[in-house]
Design a protein around this motif. Structure first.
Motif, PDB file in Angstrom:
ATOM      1  N   ILE A 175       0.842  -1.201   0.000  1.00 58.21           N
ATOM      2  CA  ILE A 175       0.000   0.000   0.000  1.00 58.21           C
ATOM      3  C   ILE A 175       0.874   1.247   0.000  1.00 58.21           C
ATOM      4  N   VAL A 176       0.235   2.374  -0.258  1.00 56.14           N
ATOM      5  CA  VAL A 176       0.866   3.686  -0.115  1.00 56.14           C
ATOM      6  C   VAL A 176       0.033   4.483   0.878  1.00 56.14           C
ATOM      7  N   LEU A 177       0.712   5.106   1.846  1.00 57.72           N
ATOM      8  CA  LEU A 177       0.041   5.961   2.823  1.00 57.72           C
ATOM      9  C   LEU A 177       0.595   7.373   2.742  1.00 57.72           C
ATOM     10  N   GLY A 178      -0.209   8.319   3.180  1.00 57.09           N
ATOM     11  CA  GLY A 178       0.195   9.719   3.151  1.00 57.09           C
ATOM     12  C   GLY A 178       1.057  10.125   4.333  1.00 57.09           C
ATOM     13  N   VAL A 179       1.769   9.180   4.921  1.00 55.11           N
ATOM     14  CA  VAL A 179       2.725   9.456   6.005  1.00 55.11           C
ATOM     15  C   VAL A 179       3.973   8.627   5.747  1.00 55.11           C
ATOM     16  N   GLN A 180       5.112   9.173   6.154  1.00 57.21           N
ATOM     17  CA  GLN A 180       6.367   8.468   5.912  1.00 57.21           C
ATOM     18  C   GLN A 180       6.967   7.874   7.184  1.00 57.21           C
ATOM     19  N   ASN A 181       6.226   7.943   8.266  1.00 53.23           N
ATOM     20  CA  ASN A 181       6.778   7.441   9.533  1.00 53.23           C
ATOM     21  C   ASN A 181       5.770   6.588  10.305  1.00 53.23           C
ATOM     22  N   TRP A 182       4.918   5.861   9.568  1.00 54.45           N
ATOM     23  CA  TRP A 182       3.909   5.045  10.240  1.00 54.45           C
ATOM     24  C   TRP A 182       4.559   3.848  10.917  1.00 54.45           C
ATOM     25  N   GLU A 183       4.349   3.735  12.201  1.00 55.33           N
ATOM     26  CA  GLU A 183       4.782   2.574  12.969  1.00 55.33           C
ATOM     27  C   GLU A 183       3.542   2.000  13.648  1.00 55.33           C
ATOM     28  N   PRO A 184       2.912   1.020  13.037  1.00 58.99           N
ATOM     29  CA  PRO A 184       1.617   0.539  13.525  1.00 58.99           C
ATOM     30  C   PRO A 184       1.697  -0.032  14.943  1.00 58.99           C
ATOM     31  N   THR A 185       0.671   0.232  15.710  1.00 53.48           N
ATOM     32  CA  THR A 185       0.568  -0.310  17.058  1.00 53.48           C
ATOM     33  C   THR A 185      -0.092  -1.685  17.008  1.00 53.48           C
ATOM     34  N   LYS A 186       0.000  -2.408  18.108  1.00 54.18           N
ATOM     35  CA  LYS A 186      -0.669  -3.707  18.190  1.00 54.18           C
ATOM     36  C   LYS A 186      -2.182  -3.540  18.038  1.00 54.18           C
ATOM     37  N   ALA A 187      -2.703  -2.452  18.588  1.00 49.67           N
ATOM     38  CA  ALA A 187      -4.140  -2.202  18.489  1.00 49.67           C
ATOM     39  C   ALA A 187      -4.554  -2.008  17.036  1.00 49.67           C
ATOM     40  N   GLU A 188      -3.730  -1.323  16.245  1.00 50.61           N
ATOM     41  CA  GLU A 188      -4.045  -1.119  14.835  1.00 50.61           C
ATOM     42  C   GLU A 188      -4.006  -2.441  14.065  1.00 50.61           C
ATOM     43  N   MET A 189      -3.013  -3.282  14.371  1.00 51.70           N
ATOM     44  CA  MET A 189      -2.937  -4.583  13.722  1.00 51.70           C
ATOM     45  C   MET A 189      -4.127  -5.456  14.102  1.00 51.70           C
ATOM     46  N   ARG A 190      -4.545  -5.389  15.351  1.00 53.49           N
ATOM     47  CA  ARG A 190      -5.712  -6.160  15.785  1.00 53.49           C
ATOM     48  C   ARG A 190      -6.978  -5.687  15.082  1.00 53.49           C
ATOM     49  N   SER A 260     -15.336 -18.348  -1.476  1.00 55.43           N
ATOM     50  CA  SER A 260     -16.010 -17.421  -0.563  1.00 55.43           C
ATOM     51  C   SER A 260     -15.057 -16.994   0.544  1.00 55.43           C
ATOM     52  N   THR A 261     -15.379 -15.876   1.160  1.00 49.04           N
ATOM     53  CA  THR A 261     -14.578 -15.410   2.304  1.00 49.04           C
ATOM     54  C   THR A 261     -14.710 -16.349   3.503  1.00 49.04           C
ATOM     55  N   ARG A 262     -15.740 -17.213   3.540  1.00 46.89           N
ATOM     56  CA  ARG A 262     -15.956 -18.091   4.698  1.00 46.89           C
ATOM     57  C   ARG A 262     -14.834 -19.104   4.891  1.00 46.89           C
ATOM     58  N   PHE A 263     -14.004 -19.304   3.875  1.00 42.22           N
ATOM     59  CA  PHE A 263     -12.921 -20.272   4.000  1.00 42.22           C
ATOM     60  C   PHE A 263     -11.764 -19.740   4.837  1.00 42.22           C
ATOM     61  N   LEU A 264     -11.805 -18.454   5.189  1.00 43.19           N
ATOM     62  CA  LEU A 264     -10.790 -17.894   6.079  1.00 43.19           C
ATOM     63  C   LEU A 264     -11.130 -18.253   7.519  1.00 43.19           C
ATOM     64  N   GLY A 265     -10.191 -18.888   8.208  1.00 42.88           N
ATOM     65  CA  GLY A 265     -10.356 -19.229   9.611  1.00 42.88           C
ATOM     66  C   GLY A 265      -9.581 -18.279  10.502  1.00 42.88           C
ATOM     67  N   LYS A 266      -8.720 -18.818  11.331  1.00 45.36           N
ATOM     68  CA  LYS A 266      -7.902 -17.991  12.225  1.00 45.36           C
ATOM     69  C   LYS A 266      -6.979 -17.113  11.390  1.00 45.36           C
ATOM     70  N   CYS A 267      -6.912 -15.836  11.736  1.00 47.73           N
ATOM     71  CA  CYS A 267      -6.155 -14.880  10.924  1.00 47.73           C
ATOM     72  C   CYS A 267      -5.539 -13.811  11.809  1.00 47.73           C
ATOM     73  N   THR A 268      -4.285 -13.470  11.534  1.00 48.94           N
ATOM     74  CA  THR A 268      -3.611 -12.414  12.276  1.00 48.94           C
ATOM     75  C   THR A 268      -2.812 -11.541  11.317  1.00 48.94           C
ATOM     76  N   VAL A 269      -3.101 -10.255  11.305  1.00 49.61           N
ATOM     77  CA  VAL A 269      -2.283  -9.286  10.570  1.00 49.61           C
ATOM     78  C   VAL A 269      -1.227  -8.787  11.548  1.00 49.61           C
ATOM     79  N   LEU A 270       0.036  -8.932  11.171  1.00 50.40           N
ATOM     80  CA  LEU A 270       1.105  -8.829  12.160  1.00 50.40           C
ATOM     81  C   LEU A 270       2.069  -7.680  11.969  1.00 50.40           C
ATOM     82  N   ALA A 271       2.291  -7.253  10.742  1.00 54.39           N
ATOM     83  CA  ALA A 271       3.367  -6.293  10.525  1.00 54.39           C
ATOM     84  C   ALA A 271       3.073  -5.406   9.331  1.00 54.39           C
ATOM     85  N   ALA A 272       3.669  -4.223   9.354  1.00 49.79           N
ATOM     86  CA  ALA A 272       3.637  -3.301   8.224  1.00 49.79           C
ATOM     87  C   ALA A 272       5.040  -2.720   8.095  1.00 49.79           C
TER      88      ALA A 272
END
Length: 332
Positions: A175-190, A260-272
């Protein structure tokens, strides 16, 4: 007191202007997305109407409970329609189809000639093809989730997602974001992970549509990076571009994807991971996650090891490198 009142009024005016700008920007994005979906619907109807006189084909289903020949409609009937003739269980379990023993095929993609058909789930003896389709679908769903959770002021722009490589340990969306210093928090990843789970719970059908260069250009004319990628993709596919849709989210992908999207089970987005600056104020980021198909379970320790691996920067082609399908096999 008068000065304070005047300052308060100026502040309220400023807040009102900011809110008005946000509403205008949000409306513009909504209108653009609506236009893209309307074009998608119109083209799908046009292609259905163009089928004309019905022609019958023979589809030889190979699998449990027994091999059987089905008489279906050419360019209309899909592997999912074939599954409906077999059992409800086949409809629920089948994530991907295999045509003539070698061609992976979307469950909701019309069949184009007589063929043999196998219905693949995640318990087949060789799950390589269905796992790749699942990983690709996870990247596609991640793009949809990111668009839902980011606020307008972040200036999110989806770039692409590399072809699935299960050995890399993570599915990816650049992705491209309009900030150059984004450091995602655990809350954002959750929050992003939770949005992925919501999409899975909605059991959204994943639709495929092939369109010509002109229509693809019109559909994505307001998205800079998609517009830049489309000519190269079309040139290598006889001026055709393959699109996928879940809900109202449309993106470019070679496919195939699971049904279908239903085939997605346990999922964790972890890093950016920040990859590079883009201009004076934007930057490329690689968002990564790990997931299991629905119905699969790992103990906490084993899944934790997968999460640790998925946090490491995925080595796939970088989004700011030249876009050449010979090197990357299209977007996914």
């Amino acid at each position: 007191m008068a000065a304070a009142t005047k300052l308060l009024k100026k502040s309220l005016v400023g807040i009102s202007q900011i809110q008005q700008y946000r509403n205008i920007a949000k409306s513009a994005i909504s209108a653009s997305n609506g236009h893209r979906n309307e074009l998608f619907n119109q083209e799908r109807r046009r292609q259905q109407d163009a089928v004309g006189r019905l022609e019958k084909i023979e589809v030889r289903y190979l699998g449990l409970p027994e091999d059987v020949t089905l008489v279906m409609n050419n360019n209309i009937s899909t592997p999912f329609n074939c599954a409906q003739h077999l059992s409800e269980g086949h409809c629920k379990r089948s994530a991907l189809a295999l045509i003539d023993g070698s061609v992976p095929w979307d469950m909701h993609r019309p069949l184009q000639e007589s063929c043999t058909l196998q219905l693949l789930n995640f318990n087949v003896s060789d799950p390589h093809l269905v796992n790749k389709a699942f990983w690709r679908t996870c990247s596609f769903m991640l793009g949809a989730a990111l668009q839902r959770v980011f606020k307008q002021e972040a200036n999110l722009q989806l770039h692409s997602f590399p072809g699935p490589n299960i050995k890399s340990g993570s599915f990816v969306h650049d992705i491209v974001l309009g900030v150059q210093n984004w450091e995602p928090t655990k809350a954002e990843m959750r929050a992003i992970s939770a949005e992925m789970v919501k999409l899975a719970a909605q059991d959204l059908c994943i639709e495929r549509l092939e369109v010509d260069l002109d229509l693809a250009t019109e559909m994505f004319k307001d998205l800079r990076y998609k517009s830049e990628q489309i000519p190269s993709i079309a040139q290598q596919h006889q001026n055709r571009v393959t699109l996928y849709r879940l809900g109202d989210h449309i993106d470019i992908s070679r496919g195939p994807m699971v049904a279908s999207t239903r085939f997605l089970g346990k999922c964790t987005v972890l890093a950016a991971h920040k990859l590079a600056n883009e201009g004076a104020s934007d930057a490329f980021y690689r968002v990564q996650g790990v997931a299991l198909p629905a119905g699969f379970a790992l103990n906490h320790f084993a899944y934790g090891l997968l999460e640790q691996r998925a946090q490491k920067l995925n080595p796939a082609r970088l989004p700011n490198e030249p876009f050449e399908e010979q090197r990357q096999m299209q977007l996914s």
